[in-house]
Motif scaffolding. Structure first.
Motif, PDB file in Angstrom:
ATOM      1  N   PHE A 232       5.770   9.494 -11.436  1.00 35.27           N
ATOM      2  CA  PHE A 232       6.043  10.692 -10.652  1.00 35.27           C
ATOM      3  C   PHE A 232       6.744  10.319  -9.353  1.00 35.27           C
ATOM      4  CE2 PHE A 232       2.594  11.605 -13.469  1.00 35.27           C
ATOM      5  CZ  PHE A 232       2.877  12.892 -13.928  1.00 35.27           C
ATOM      6  N   ALA A 233       7.546  11.259  -8.876  1.00 39.26           N
ATOM      7  CA  ALA A 233       8.244  11.032  -7.610  1.00 39.26           C
ATOM      8  C   ALA A 233       7.255  10.961  -6.451  1.00 39.26           C
ATOM      9  CB  ALA A 233       9.264  12.147  -7.367  1.00 39.26           C
ATOM     10  N   ASN A 234       6.225  11.813  -6.469  1.00 36.69           N
ATOM     11  CA  ASN A 234       5.235  11.887  -5.396  1.00 36.69           C
ATOM     12  C   ASN A 234       3.928  11.234  -5.835  1.00 36.69           C
ATOM     13  OD1 ASN A 234       7.079  13.556  -3.884  1.00 36.69           O
ATOM     14  ND2 ASN A 234       6.464  15.254  -5.205  1.00 36.69           N
ATOM     15  N   SER A 235       3.087  10.944  -4.879  1.00 33.22           N
ATOM     16  CA  SER A 235       1.803  10.300  -5.178  1.00 33.22           C
ATOM     17  C   SER A 235       0.758  11.329  -5.606  1.00 33.22           C
ATOM     18  CB  SER A 235       1.288   9.537  -3.959  1.00 33.22           C
ATOM     19  OG  SER A 235       2.113   8.431  -3.669  1.00 33.22           O
ATOM     20  N   ILE A 236      -0.160  10.877  -6.446  1.00 36.51           N
ATOM     21  CA  ILE A 236      -1.305  11.677  -6.862  1.00 36.51           C
ATOM     22  C   ILE A 236      -2.565  10.898  -6.527  1.00 36.51           C
ATOM     23  CG2 ILE A 236      -2.529  12.766  -8.785  1.00 36.51           C
ATOM     24  CD1 ILE A 236       0.149  12.945 -10.252  1.00 36.51           C
TER      25      ILE A 236
ATOM     26  N   ARG B  58      -5.489   6.199  -6.892  1.00 35.72           N
ATOM     27  CA  ARG B  58      -4.182   6.630  -6.399  1.00 35.72           C
ATOM     28  C   ARG B  58      -3.074   6.164  -7.325  1.00 35.72           C
ATOM     29  NH1 ARG B  58      -0.394   4.272  -2.377  1.00 35.72           N
ATOM     30  NH2 ARG B  58       0.839   5.944  -1.444  1.00 35.72           N
ATOM     31  N   ALA B  59      -2.285   7.132  -7.786  1.00 35.91           N
ATOM     32  CA  ALA B  59      -1.065   6.845  -8.541  1.00 35.91           C
ATOM     33  C   ALA B  59       0.089   6.920  -7.555  1.00 35.91           C
ATOM     34  CB  ALA B  59      -0.871   7.855  -9.670  1.00 35.91           C
ATOM     35  N   GLN B  60       0.680   5.793  -7.264  1.00 31.62           N
ATOM     36  CA  GLN B  60       1.678   5.714  -6.210  1.00 31.62           C
ATOM     37  C   GLN B  60       2.980   6.358  -6.648  1.00 31.62           C
ATOM     38  OE1 GLN B  60       2.625   1.669  -5.047  1.00 31.62           O
ATOM     39  NE2 GLN B  60       2.588   2.252  -2.903  1.00 31.62           N
ATOM     40  N   GLY B  61       3.475   7.311  -5.858  1.00 27.06           N
ATOM     41  CA  GLY B  61       4.746   7.941  -6.155  1.00 27.06           C
ATOM     42  C   GLY B  61       5.893   6.962  -6.021  1.00 27.06           C
ATOM     43  N   LEU B  62       6.924   7.136  -6.833  1.00 31.26           N
ATOM     44  CA  LEU B  62       8.021   6.173  -6.861  1.00 31.26           C
ATOM     45  C   LEU B  62       9.197   6.552  -5.983  1.00 31.26           C
ATOM     46  CD1 LEU B  62       8.132   4.980 -10.570  1.00 31.26           C
ATOM     47  CD2 LEU B  62       6.946   4.015  -8.602  1.00 31.26           C
ATOM     48  N   LEU B  63       9.237   7.775  -5.488  1.00 34.43           N
ATOM     49  CA  LEU B  63      10.328   8.161  -4.601  1.00 34.43           C
ATOM     50  C   LEU B  63       9.818   8.533  -3.217  1.00 34.43           C
ATOM     51  CD1 LEU B  63      12.715  10.276  -6.880  1.00 34.43           C
ATOM     52  CD2 LEU B  63      13.007   7.930  -6.087  1.00 34.43           C
ATOM     53  N   GLN B  64       8.700   9.253  -3.163  1.00 36.09           N
ATOM     54  CA  GLN B  64       8.146   9.706  -1.878  1.00 36.09           C
ATOM     55  C   GLN B  64       6.647   9.480  -1.915  1.00 36.09           C
ATOM     56  OE1 GLN B  64      10.648  13.435  -0.479  1.00 36.09           O
ATOM     57  NE2 GLN B  64       9.940  13.762  -2.558  1.00 36.09           N
ATOM     58  N   ASP B  65       6.233   8.246  -1.757  1.00 39.39           N
ATOM     59  CA  ASP B  65       4.824   7.966  -2.010  1.00 39.39           C
ATOM     60  C   ASP B  65       3.905   8.416  -0.888  1.00 39.39           C
ATOM     61  OD1 ASP B  65       5.239   5.996  -0.124  1.00 39.39           O
ATOM     62  OD2 ASP B  65       4.417   4.370  -1.326  1.00 39.39           O
ATOM     63  N   THR B  66       4.446   8.844   0.251  1.00 39.97           N
ATOM     64  CA  THR B  66       3.585   9.423   1.282  1.00 39.97           C
ATOM     65  C   THR B  66       3.394  10.923   1.091  1.00 39.97           C
ATOM     66  OG1 THR B  66       5.499   9.606   2.748  1.00 39.97           O
ATOM     67  CG2 THR B  66       4.113   7.665   3.005  1.00 39.97           C
ATOM     68  N   VAL B  67       4.130  11.527   0.178  1.00 41.08           N
ATOM     69  CA  VAL B  67       3.891  12.917  -0.221  1.00 41.08           C
ATOM     70  C   VAL B  67       2.842  12.890  -1.319  1.00 41.08           C
ATOM     71  CG1 VAL B  67       4.873  14.990  -1.260  1.00 41.08           C
ATOM     72  CG2 VAL B  67       6.206  13.672   0.416  1.00 41.08           C
TER      73      VAL B  67
ATOM     74  N   ARG C 178       0.837  -1.208   0.000  1.00 45.98           N
ATOM     75  CA  ARG C 178       0.000   0.000   0.000  1.00 45.98           C
ATOM     76  C   ARG C 178       0.868   1.252   0.000  1.00 45.98           C
ATOM     77  NH1 ARG C 178      -4.867   1.324   4.349  1.00 45.98           N
ATOM     78  NH2 ARG C 178      -6.031   2.752   2.997  1.00 45.98           N
ATOM     79  N   THR C 179       1.933   1.216   0.792  1.00 38.70           N
ATOM     80  CA  THR C 179       2.894   2.324   0.802  1.00 38.70           C
ATOM     81  C   THR C 179       4.306   1.767   0.856  1.00 38.70           C
ATOM     82  OG1 THR C 179       2.859   2.500   3.218  1.00 38.70           O
ATOM     83  CG2 THR C 179       1.306   3.885   2.009  1.00 38.70           C
ATOM     84  N   PHE C 180       5.234   2.560   0.356  1.00 37.98           N
ATOM     85  CA  PHE C 180       6.663   2.293   0.453  1.00 37.98           C
ATOM     86  C   PHE C 180       7.301   3.558   1.030  1.00 37.98           C
ATOM     87  CE2 PHE C 180       5.163  -0.567  -2.766  1.00 37.98           C
ATOM     88  CZ  PHE C 180       5.906  -1.722  -2.596  1.00 37.98           C
ATOM     89  N   PRO C 181       7.165   3.768   2.334  1.00 40.89           N
ATOM     90  CA  PRO C 181       7.508   5.074   2.909  1.00 40.89           C
ATOM     91  C   PRO C 181       8.968   5.437   2.747  1.00 40.89           C
ATOM     92  CG  PRO C 181       7.184   3.446   4.634  1.00 40.89           C
ATOM     93  CD  PRO C 181       6.734   2.804   3.363  1.00 40.89           C
ATOM     94  N   ALA C 182       9.210   6.690   2.365  1.00 43.15           N
ATOM     95  CA  ALA C 182      10.573   7.170   2.165  1.00 43.15           C
ATOM     96  C   ALA C 182      11.355   7.160   3.464  1.00 43.15           C
ATOM     97  CB  ALA C 182      10.551   8.582   1.575  1.00 43.15           C
ATOM     98  N   GLU C 183      10.654   7.373   4.588  1.00 44.18           N
ATOM     99  CA  GLU C 183      11.366   7.411   5.867  1.00 44.18           C
ATOM    100  C   GLU C 183      11.613   6.012   6.406  1.00 44.18           C
ATOM    101  OE1 GLU C 183       6.933   7.779   6.711  1.00 44.18           O
ATOM    102  OE2 GLU C 183       8.385   8.525   5.247  1.00 44.18           O
ATOM    103  N   GLY C 184      11.118   4.992   5.730  1.00 46.93           N
ATOM    104  CA  GLY C 184      11.322   3.620   6.167  1.00 46.93           C
ATOM    105  C   GLY C 184      12.589   3.027   5.571  1.00 46.93           C
ATOM    106  N   ILE C 185      12.513   1.772   5.222  1.00 48.68           N
ATOM    107  CA  ILE C 185      13.677   1.052   4.724  1.00 48.68           C
ATOM    108  C   ILE C 185      13.802   1.313   3.235  1.00 48.68           C
ATOM    109  CG2 ILE C 185      14.692  -1.231   4.480  1.00 48.68           C
ATOM    110  CD1 ILE C 185      12.825  -1.999   6.863  1.00 48.68           C
ATOM    111  N   ARG C 186      14.854   1.951   2.858  1.00 54.94           N
ATOM    112  CA  ARG C 186      15.007   2.347   1.470  1.00 54.94           C
ATOM    113  C   ARG C 186      16.486   2.556   1.168  1.00 54.94           C
ATOM    114  NH1 ARG C 186      12.789   8.047  -0.954  1.00 54.94           N
ATOM    115  NH2 ARG C 186      14.254   8.197  -2.669  1.00 54.94           N
TER     116      ARG C 186
END
Length: 511
Positions: free
Chosen positions: A230-234, A182-191, A66-74
């Protein structure tokens, strides 16, 4: 315990050059967790037609993707050369490594052209969308059409490849539903950035301008942008029950947000289809000249023509106001747009709070209302003559183009691709003491019923994995032996050779 990820870029190859810069392509060959070394293992194939410098990003989701948080494991690694690569990373502990998902993404610095996105907004598609929308859509006066529009929105978002959900919420004995893609962002998907429009109408009107034109634009913009990353989610949201007091938007903020989601901006489309270039066709709320003297003067100098889009934001939304004005001027120069900055959260000017942006203002989220002015311009407002024939498709297209350009710029388009794979502890690969890529030769490649190995090392075992990381063949043999594969289906495989000196891994294609 520390976890490490060994990222194996098996074949960083070349593709034929294209006229347009092609995005790097990444294919996950296998993924797993090595119990012996406490390491995550990803094997992938990365290619780029133009051999640009590529950034490879690997992210972990512990909520089923559902999410791949940037602040998590990356982790990320810049790849500047071609050929097989072995990259080692250390990771902090993972909450639950037993079953999780990895997303592997590759991108270069050649950002997609926003002008091409803008040009792809199609007037005929807008008209076609509006044709199936423009009928009474009300929970009591038009429930069948209301449900049909919900279904169509859901189907369109699904066809574009988005994560789609319906958010249910109570309204008396009625269950309202927001439709969310939801279009999941590929770099910061919680933004997250939101584009929305309410799809309900009042009981007395087919609502072609209020708010069918906006929903038509929402669908068209989501279609165009589905072809890009996109880097961020829409999030694309069709709000329900706006006409009953912004009920859908209020309930989205109460219970419809993804946990951890950070909404950085909202573009609310509200009646974007009515245009009248005759003098004195635009009215203004009482006190507008005192509250916004500069904007009032601009409208007055153009003889109060109803030929512009109002870009309305509160104090906290000035950055969004400026962004829309800039992108509209850059990409849709024929569109007249006036930035309308409202002090505070608009309590001093309630006419500017009459749509789904207002609940976002009230919780401190920047939001715009993009509007042609409701009953201050459109004489058909909330009446039976708010029909398809009174919507100016050219104007609606220009507003949609400006909204798309703003949304795309904020979401940050990137030239990349991604692949998500699930792994479990059952997929274990032995990866200690990796050998130089030249230590073993595998031929023929592609092959058919068998392959051979050429190496000076003593071969102890040969394992063959499919693209899901499943072990499909296991041999115990010596160098230059024949390895039969007649029973394997055509496709791509990973061949792992365990020798006296260490482990060699390579890609083999049958077919």
């Amino acid at each position: 315990m520390r976890f490490r990820l060994l990222l194996c870029l098996c074949f960083l190859g070349l593709m034929n050059a294209h006229a347009q810069n092609a995005a790097p392509e990444v294919q996950v060959l296998s993924a797993g967790f090595d119990l012996g070394t406490n390491e995550f293992v990803v094997q992938c194939d990365l290619t780029d037609a133009e051999t640009d410098t590529v950034t490879l990003v690997v992210q972990v989701s512990v909520d089923s993707g559902r999410t791949f948080p940037a602040e998590g494991i990356r982790l990320s690694q810049v790849i500047t050369n071609t050929g097989p690569q072995f990259v080692r990373f250390s990771w902090p502990p993972v909450p639950n490594p037993l079953i999780t998902r990895l997303r592997v993404m590759a991108y270069d610095k050649n950002a997609p052209d926003i002008a091409a996105m803008v040009a792809a907004v199609d007037s005929q598609r807008l008209l076609d969308n509006l044709t199936w929308i423009a009928a009474v859509r009300h929970r009591t006066a038009g429930p069948v059409q209301l449900e049909a529009v919900k279904d169509s929105l859901e189907n369109r978002f699904s066809a574009s490849g988005y994560q789609v959900r319906r958010q249910n919420f109570p309204f008396g004995s009625f269950t309202g539903q927001n439709i969310i893609g939801r279009a999941q962002g590929l770099l910061q998907d919680t933004v997250t950035y939101i584009l929305d429009g309410h799809f309900d109408s009042v009981p007395t009107s087919p609502g072609a301008n209020d708010n069918g034109a906006s929903v038509a634009a929402l669908v068209e913009i989501s279609r165009v942008l589905s072809q890009y990353t996109f880097a961020n989610s829409i999030q694309y949201i069709g709000f329900d029950l706006e006409e009953d007091g912004l009920v859908g938007a209020i309930n989205y903020l109460r219970s419809g947000r993804i946990s951890g989601d950070s909404i950085h901006g909202v573009l609310n489309l509200e009646m974007i289809g009515y245009y009248d270039n005759r003098p004195n066709t635009q009215q203004l709320p009482a006190g507008f000249n005192l509250l916004l003297p500069t904007v009032y003067q601009q409208i007055a100098q153009d003889s109060f023509r109803g030929n512009f889009i109002a870009n309305v934001g509160n104090t906290a939304s000035q950055r969004l106001i400026d962004a829309f004005q800039t992108e509209a001027a850059n990409y849709v120069p024929n569109l007249i747009s006036y930035g309308v900055p409202i002090p505070g959260n608009g309590q001093i000017a309630p006419d500017f709070r009459r749509s789904d942006h207002a609940p976002f203002w009230d919780v401190g989220i920047p939001a715009l209302m993009l509007t042609s002015g409701a009953d201050f311009r459109d004489p058909n407002y909330h009446g039976p003559n708010d029909t398809l024939g009174n919507v100016d498709i050219r104007f609606a297209r220009e507003v949609a183009q400006a909204a798309l350009a703003t949304l795309a710029t904020l979401a940050e388009p990137i030239n990349g691709t991604a692949e998500v794979t699930e792994f479990t502890l059952g997929r274990n690969l032995s990866i200690q003491n990796r050998l130089d890529p030249q230590a073993v030769a595998l031929f023929p490649n592609p092959g058919s019923s068998s392959f051979f190995l050429d190496t000076d090392l003593r071969v102890e075992a040969v394992n063959v994995y499919d693209t899901q990381g499943k072990l499909v063949k296991q041999f115990h043999a010596h160098k230059q032996s024949r390895y039969p594969t007649k029973d394997l289906p055509n496709g791509m495989y990973v061949v792992q050779v365990q020798t006296s000196e260490g482990t060699w891994t390579g890609k083999w294609i049958k077919g």
